[in-house]
Motif scaffolding. Structure first.
Motif, PDB file in Angstrom:
ATOM      1  N   THR A   2      -4.048   4.283  -5.478  1.00 40.10           N
ATOM      2  CA  THR A   2      -3.149   4.054  -6.603  1.00 40.10           C
ATOM      3  C   THR A   2      -3.394   5.117  -7.656  1.00 40.10           C
ATOM      4  O   THR A   2      -4.528   5.518  -7.906  1.00 40.10           O
ATOM      5  N   ARG A  18       2.161   2.948  -6.659  1.00 40.15           N
ATOM      6  CA  ARG A  18       2.380   3.376  -5.257  1.00 40.15           C
ATOM      7  C   ARG A  18       1.147   4.132  -4.758  1.00 40.15           C
ATOM      8  O   ARG A  18       0.404   4.737  -5.542  1.00 40.15           O
ATOM      9  N   TYR A  20      -0.560   7.296  -2.919  1.00 40.83           N
ATOM     10  CA  TYR A  20      -0.216   8.715  -2.941  1.00 40.83           C
ATOM     11  C   TYR A  20      -1.360   9.504  -2.287  1.00 40.83           C
ATOM     12  O   TYR A  20      -2.437   8.974  -2.019  1.00 40.83           O
ATOM     13  N   CYS A  29       3.812  11.430  -3.013  1.00 40.96           N
ATOM     14  CA  CYS A  29       4.004  10.122  -2.404  1.00 40.96           C
ATOM     15  C   CYS A  29       3.767  10.248  -0.913  1.00 40.96           C
ATOM     16  O   CYS A  29       3.856  11.336  -0.349  1.00 40.96           O
TER      17      CYS A  29
END
Length: 279
Positions: A2, A18, A20, A29
């Motif tokens: 995160t 999200r 990554y 990403c």
């Protein structure tokens, strides 16, 4: 992971909340990272996503589940393996297909183990030893007899002839005299020490003599010409009442006819044919 990064470096979408991936200090990403940087798997040809383990070997990449022996399909993860023509094989399959068999024990020489090559055959290092002393031969000089290998000292001890004169090993050539081996340079006249290996010689009391020395010291003298009688080369001589003659010298003292094989008479020290002796 995160992120504290704000946006994907490639698609610029927010990374808040999200997962990554980082590359060169830039955050991506997961979809962008996989599309840009994921390595294709050699086995399944699919990208190795950042969430998967990437196993690499000589510039090629595999999924962890795809890193298998090409023949038996067993996993090679954290196991020894070998490569042949860019194909990965477990050590068992590689040995069955490609490994040499040891000439001595007939067992497989496993990949990565040291092997010795000799006369077109392969050997385990531990099997390539002197047949007599069992010491490793490695790159030492050796001699082969009846398909067995020997270090030079052991071969000389077991099989080489030793010179009758100097007792040292005869490594090549040599002369046999009275069933005994001699170095050529040791086979000499018992008197003058001239080498006899390429000369005619005469034997007396188990010793060799050159013709000159034998004639000088041991040969009987012809009663006619007083020259030595050596019997060299099988020459015939005549012996009578402790006197000797060359065959060609055994002639009538008066008429010089040959008396070899003929009846003859003696008068004091002379030998005569029957005709001259009766006159």
């Amino acid at each position: 992971m995160t992120s504290s990064h704000t946006d994907c470096h490639f698609c610029l979408q927010s990374l808040r909340g999200r997962k990554y991936a980082l590359r060169d200090e830039n955050a991506y990403c997961v979809p962008c990272y996989d599309s840009l940087y994921a390595n294709p798997c050699e086995e399944c040809k699919q990208p190795i996503e950042c969430s998967s383990k990437d196993l690499a070997y000589k510039g090629r990449h595999w999924h962890e589940g795809c890193f298998r022996c090409a023949k038996c399909r067993r996993s090679l993860v954290e196991k020894p393996f070998a490569a042949k023509d860019e194909v990965l094989l477990c050590t068992d399959c590689y040995s069955d297909e490609y490994s040499s068999k040891c000439f001595h024990c007939q067992k497989t020489i496993m990949p990565g183990s040291r092997k010795m090559e000799f006369k077109g055959s392969s050997w385990h290092e531990s099997c390539f030893v002197c047949q007599y002393c069992r010491q490793p031969l490695g790159t030492r000089p050796l001699i082969t007899k009846d398909n067995e290998n020997y270090c030079v000292p052991c071969f000389e001890k077991q099989f080489s002839h030793h010179c009758y004169a100097c007792k040292k090993v005869i490594t090549s050539g040599g002369v046999t005299y009275h069933d005994q081996p001699w170095h050529k340079e040791c086979f000499v006249c018992a008197v003058c020490k001239t080498q006899l290996s390429r000369q005619r010689f005469i034997s007396k009391d188990e010793y060799p003599y050159c013709v000159d020395c034998f004639s000088k010291f041991y040969a009987n003298k012809c009663a006619a010409c007083s020259k030595p009688i050596t019997a060299l080369g099988g020459a015939k001589y005549i012996s009578f009442e402790e006197r000797q003659w060359h065959g060609e010298c055994f002639n009538c003292m008066k008429c010089s006819v040959s008396l070899v094989g003929q009846e003859f008479l003696t008068r004091q020290d002379d030998i005569l044919c029957h005709k001259c002796g009766s006159a």
